[in-house]
Design a protein around this motif. Structure first.
Motif, PDB file in Angstrom:
ATOM      1  N   GLY A  34     -13.342  16.130   1.656  1.00  0.00           N
ATOM      2  CA  GLY A  34     -14.184  17.110   2.317  1.00  0.00           C
ATOM      3  C   GLY A  34     -14.989  17.922   1.330  1.00  0.00           C
ATOM      4  N   PRO A  35     -15.875  18.772   1.828  1.00  0.00           N
ATOM      5  CA  PRO A  35     -16.684  19.629   0.952  1.00  0.00           C
ATOM      6  C   PRO A  35     -15.826  20.455   0.007  1.00  0.00           C
ATOM      7  N   ASP A  36     -16.291  20.559  -1.235  1.00  0.00           N
ATOM      8  CA  ASP A  36     -15.614  21.285  -2.316  1.00  0.00           C
ATOM      9  C   ASP A  36     -14.337  20.606  -2.786  1.00  0.00           C
ATOM     10  N   LYS A  37     -14.037  19.425  -2.233  1.00  0.00           N
ATOM     11  CA  LYS A  37     -12.894  18.642  -2.717  1.00  0.00           C
ATOM     12  C   LYS A  37     -13.442  17.279  -3.171  1.00  0.00           C
ATOM     13  N   ILE A  38     -12.884  16.180  -2.702  1.00  0.00           N
ATOM     14  CA  ILE A  38     -13.495  14.866  -2.940  1.00  0.00           C
ATOM     15  C   ILE A  38     -14.384  14.622  -1.727  1.00  0.00           C
ATOM     16  N   ILE A  39     -15.642  14.997  -1.845  1.00  0.00           N
ATOM     17  CA  ILE A  39     -16.500  15.108  -0.671  1.00  0.00           C
ATOM     18  C   ILE A  39     -16.861  13.762  -0.056  1.00  0.00           C
ATOM     19  N   VAL A  40     -17.018  12.744  -0.882  1.00  0.00           N
ATOM     20  CA  VAL A  40     -17.330  11.398  -0.378  1.00  0.00           C
ATOM     21  C   VAL A  40     -16.424  10.385  -1.076  1.00  0.00           C
ATOM     22  N   PRO A  41     -16.157   9.244  -0.444  1.00  0.00           N
ATOM     23  CA  PRO A  41     -15.316   8.232  -1.094  1.00  0.00           C
ATOM     24  C   PRO A  41     -15.920   7.797  -2.431  1.00  0.00           C
ATOM     25  N   PRO A  42     -15.084   7.501  -3.405  1.00  0.00           N
ATOM     26  CA  PRO A  42     -15.605   7.020  -4.684  1.00  0.00           C
ATOM     27  C   PRO A  42     -16.253   5.656  -4.520  1.00  0.00           C
ATOM     28  N   LEU A  43     -17.169   5.359  -5.427  1.00  0.00           N
ATOM     29  CA  LEU A  43     -17.735   4.009  -5.504  1.00  0.00           C
ATOM     30  C   LEU A  43     -16.999   3.261  -6.602  1.00  0.00           C
ATOM     31  N   MET A  44     -16.683   1.989  -6.346  1.00  0.00           N
ATOM     32  CA  MET A  44     -15.888   1.197  -7.280  1.00  0.00           C
ATOM     33  C   MET A  44     -16.619  -0.105  -7.598  1.00  0.00           C
ATOM     34  N   PHE A  45     -16.642  -0.444  -8.895  1.00  0.00           N
ATOM     35  CA  PHE A  45     -17.367  -1.626  -9.340  1.00  0.00           C
ATOM     36  C   PHE A  45     -16.493  -2.436 -10.311  1.00  0.00           C
ATOM     37  N   PHE A  46     -16.210  -3.685  -9.949  1.00  0.00           N
ATOM     38  CA  PHE A  46     -15.447  -4.602 -10.801  1.00  0.00           C
ATOM     39  C   PHE A  46     -16.396  -5.530 -11.564  1.00  0.00           C
ATOM     40  N   ASN A  47     -15.922  -5.989 -12.735  1.00  0.00           N
ATOM     41  CA  ASN A  47     -16.608  -7.124 -13.344  1.00  0.00           C
ATOM     42  C   ASN A  47     -16.140  -8.397 -12.640  1.00  0.00           C
ATOM     43  N   THR A  48     -16.766  -9.521 -12.945  1.00  0.00           N
ATOM     44  CA  THR A  48     -16.488 -10.739 -12.175  1.00  0.00           C
ATOM     45  C   THR A  48     -15.081 -11.279 -12.385  1.00  0.00           C
TER      46      THR A  48
END
Length: 204
Positions: free
Chosen positions: A66-80
């Motif tokens: 939520g706002p002022d906390k972890i407001i949006v889900p993290p984005l995650m990126f793997f190598n192949t």
């Protein structure tokens, strides 16, 4: 509509506007656009492996969202090869220990969670991964209300174990903030009845 309901509706609209703004900002970060443009990078939807029950009772997915906390889900990126993982997330001002400084326990939590994400493919086809040991070095305070990048990598893999490491860096200054090394384990599969019977016969 009663006054409390109007207030709740207005708060919800305001909160959603903040979330939408943060998501837009996240998606337009240079690092996110570069990773999404790289054909050798695989974007993974955070928490897509979680069941409804896990989501409902999760510390990072629900309680700290939520706002002022972890407001949006993290984005995650793997190598192949799924041996390296980059995570981008925002840490708000309500996640502090000291004023303006993210709580060290929260830093440990997001490091542990990122490292476990790296452990799932490393220890496949196991669906469960546990942290056996987590060592953390706090290099600099993590200031609140900023975007950070977590970079994790697989250092060594054994049959039911994975040695992994990760760091948290500030996105703006690219400063090293926190480092961690970790041993992940997957439960060994249960022996089948036939195998257990055969083992008992040999031992007797």
């Amino acid at each position: 509509m009663t006054a409390p309901r109007k207030e709740a509706t207005a708060n919800h609209v305001h909160e959603q506007a903040l979330i939408d703004k943060a998501a837009h900002e996240r998606d337009n970060l240079d690092i996110v656009q570069q990773l999404r443009a790289d054909s050798d990078i695989i974007e993974y939807k955070a928490y897509s492996h979680s069941s409804p029950g896990e989501i409902e009772h999760s510390l990072t997915i629900t309680t700290l969202r939520g706002p002022d906390k972890i407001i949006v889900p993290p984005l995650m990126f793997f190598n192949t090869s799924y041996t390296e993982l980059t995570t981008v997330l925002h840490l708000g001002k309500k996640l502090c220990g000291h004023e303006g400084i993210i709580h060290g326990g929260l830093a440990a939590t997001i490091l542990d969670e990122t490292l476990c994400y790296l452990g799932y493919p490393a220890l496949a086809p196991n669906k469960v991964v546990f942290t056996a040991n987590l060592n953390i070095n706090y290099r600099k305070p993590i200031l609140s209300n900023q975007w950070v990048v977590i970079k994790a990598k697989l250092d060594k893999k054994e049959e039911y174990k994975a040695h992994v490491s990760a760091s948290i860096r500030s996105l703006k200054e690219d400063a090293l903030l926190t480092e961690a090394t970790c041993l992940l384990i997957a439960p060994k599969p249960k022996k089948t009845t036939a195998a257990s019977d055969a083992e008992s016969t040999v031992s007797s």
